[in-house]
Design a protein around this motif. Structure first.
Motif, PDB file in Angstrom:
ATOM      1  N   UNK A  59      15.676 132.071  -8.167  1.00  0.00           N
ATOM      2  CA  UNK A  59      14.710 132.145  -7.087  1.00  0.00           C
ATOM      3  C   UNK A  59      15.422 132.052  -5.909  1.00  0.00           C
ATOM      4  N   UNK A  60      15.345 133.084  -4.952  1.00  0.00           N
ATOM      5  CA  UNK A  60      16.001 133.100  -3.673  1.00  0.00           C
ATOM      6  C   UNK A  60      14.917 132.517  -2.623  1.00  0.00           C
ATOM      7  N   UNK A  66      13.281 124.846  -0.130  1.00  0.00           N
ATOM      8  CA  UNK A  66      14.128 124.642  -1.260  1.00  0.00           C
ATOM      9  C   UNK A  66      13.219 123.331  -2.130  1.00  0.00           C
ATOM     10  N   UNK A  67      12.641 122.581  -1.481  1.00  0.00           N
ATOM     11  CA  UNK A  67      11.889 121.426  -2.247  1.00  0.00           C
ATOM     12  C   UNK A  67      10.755 121.769  -2.722  1.00  0.00           C
ATOM     13  N   UNK A  73       8.649 124.621  -9.556  1.00  0.00           N
ATOM     14  CA  UNK A  73       9.347 125.094 -10.519  1.00  0.00           C
ATOM     15  C   UNK A  73      10.408 124.137 -11.096  1.00  0.00           C
ATOM     16  N   UNK A  74       9.836 123.153 -11.644  1.00  0.00           N
ATOM     17  CA  UNK A  74      10.861 122.058 -12.222  1.00  0.00           C
ATOM     18  C   UNK A  74      11.714 122.416 -13.270  1.00  0.00           C
ATOM     19  N   UNK A  80      20.172 128.261 -10.445  1.00  0.00           N
ATOM     20  CA  UNK A  80      19.477 129.428 -10.261  1.00  0.00           C
ATOM     21  C   UNK A  80      18.543 129.312  -8.999  1.00  0.00           C
ATOM     22  N   UNK A  81      18.683 128.127  -8.302  1.00  0.00           N
ATOM     23  CA  UNK A  81      18.038 128.099  -7.147  1.00  0.00           C
ATOM     24  C   UNK A  81      19.131 128.532  -5.735  1.00  0.00           C
ATOM     25  N   UNK A  82      18.582 129.362  -5.010  1.00  0.00           N
ATOM     26  CA  UNK A  82      19.452 129.803  -3.974  1.00  0.00           C
ATOM     27  C   UNK A  82      18.799 129.933  -2.770  1.00  0.00           C
ATOM     28  N   UNK A  83      19.267 128.879  -1.782  1.00  0.00           N
ATOM     29  CA  UNK A  83      18.775 128.486  -0.591  1.00  0.00           C
ATOM     30  C   UNK A  83      19.628 129.083   0.420  1.00  0.00           C
ATOM     31  N   UNK A  84      19.038 130.054   1.277  1.00  0.00           N
ATOM     32  CA  UNK A  84      19.821 130.544   2.428  1.00  0.00           C
ATOM     33  C   UNK A  84      19.724 129.809   3.700  1.00  0.00           C
TER      34      UNK A  84
END
Length: 360
Positions: A59-60, A66-67, A73-74, A80-84
């Motif tokens: 997930x981007x 992000x939170x 989606x716990x 796999x979490x991509x926070x720009x």
């Protein structure tokens, strides 16, 4: 399901075309907009998890959200979490997703999917996705998923079918973004143009080669083969260098400029839920061709409207024709549905200047 199939869900948008229900701190992808018990992001994740392993879904998003992603989606692995760190549209987002996917699996195939789309037939969706993945795993190219138009919709992008390469697969002849209604009608009647869903796929090796040719050297300076390479190292590098990317969509920056671009004719039924007008066109109408979105309404002598009110509030509406009526927290919007995307943008800018961000 094969171990080299991955997906990235693009979930970083501000969702301003659905203001005031979609707000800066809580945009549309994180809202259970239709009262079905799952947000748009969660529904997209659920849909893709039927096709590829759930731990292969990335997930981007933006760091601001992000939170929200972690909360909704716990089950999503942290890597796999991509926070720009900054908003840069979808081309840089996909470039980063391709880079990280290659770190996980050098010979991966990657599906790129927006978080705010509706799919009517999930069995056909699964079939079309798996057939597409088989194609890109055996061919170097970008494959976009096209859906036959059901109306002359000026708010969507269109893709023109070129040479047939077998099994509902065609070379792309051209892309057209949001034509006026007359051209959209010609496109639909010709049979050569399909809606461009914004969902596409490629093998990662070829996708990265397209970014090397068409985008600045940002992520490609990272050596994936280094024994010291880690996700943390990548994220620190992105934090510093991501703003060097241009603010560019993946459609304009990559799909429209690459050589081997294909389209698959799909039949799963699709709608973009990113704007009031598109939701109105996609949803089932009640008496008077009104669309009532999860709201308690008494409506009389009114037609062609879309209405979305908060839970616990009753709306009594008389004499409206072709309007949006939408309320969330401290904002009520009533405006003409025609050209509503431009009107909503105008009002957001005006409210931000005159009243401040608390209303945005």
């Amino acid at each position: 399901m094969t171990n080299n199939n991955y997906c990235v869900i693009l979930a970083g948008g501000k969702g301003r075309r659905l203001w005031p229900v979609s707000r800066a701190e809580y945009p549309k992808q994180f809202i259970d907009f239709f009262g079905v018990g799952r947000t748009q992001l969660q529904q997209t994740f659920d849909r893709l998890a039927k096709i590829i392993p759930a731990d292969h879904i990335l997930v981007n998003t933006n760091q601001t959200y992000a939170d929200l992603v972690r909360e909704q989606l716990p089950e999503l692995p942290s890597q796999n979490l991509m926070a720009e760190p900054i908003y840069r549209n979808t081309a840089p987002s996909v470039a980063w997703a391709a880079h990280r996917t290659k770190f996980f699996c050098p010979n991966a195939n990657l599906i790129v999917v927006p978080s705010d789309h509706a799919v009517q037939n999930e069995d056909l969706f699964k079939r079309d996705m798996l057939e597409g993945l088989e194609f890109v795993s055996n061919n170097d190219g970008l494959l976009t998923m096209g859906v036959k138009p059901t109306r002359p919709e000026p708010g969507y992008g269109y893709v023109q079918l070129g040479e047939n390469v077998g099994n509902d697969l065609y070379k792309v002849q051209s892309f057209t973004e949001k034509p006026d209604r007359d051209f959209a009608r010609l496109f639909m009647e010709s049979g050569e143009f399909y809606w461009n869903t914004g969902l596409f796929m490629s093998n990662v090796e070829y996708l990265l080669s397209c970014f090397v040719k068409l985008l600045p050297a940002v992520l490609r300076n990272l050596d994936l083969t280094s024994p010291t390479y880690t996700i943390d190292m990548e994220e620190m590098y992105v934090e510093k260098n991501f703003p060097l990317y241009p603010n560019m969509s993946v459609d304009y920056g990559i799909l429209e400029k690459s050589e081997n671009v294909y389209v698959k004719k799909c039949s799963f039924g699709w709608a973009d839920l990113g704007a009031w007008h598109s939701i109105y066109e996609a949803m089932q109408k009640v008496e008077g061709d009104n669309v009532i979105v999860d709201s308690d309404i008494i409506i009389d002598d009114s037609k062609n409207n879309i209405i979305k009110l908060p839970k616990g509030k009753l709306g009594v509406i008389n004499g409206l024709d072709g309007y949006i009526v939408a309320e969330k927290d401290n904002v009520l919007l009533i405006c003409k549905k025609e050209d509503s995307s431009a009107l909503v943008r105008k009002y957001i800018n005006e409210v931000q200047i005159k009243k401040g961000m608390e209303f945005i």
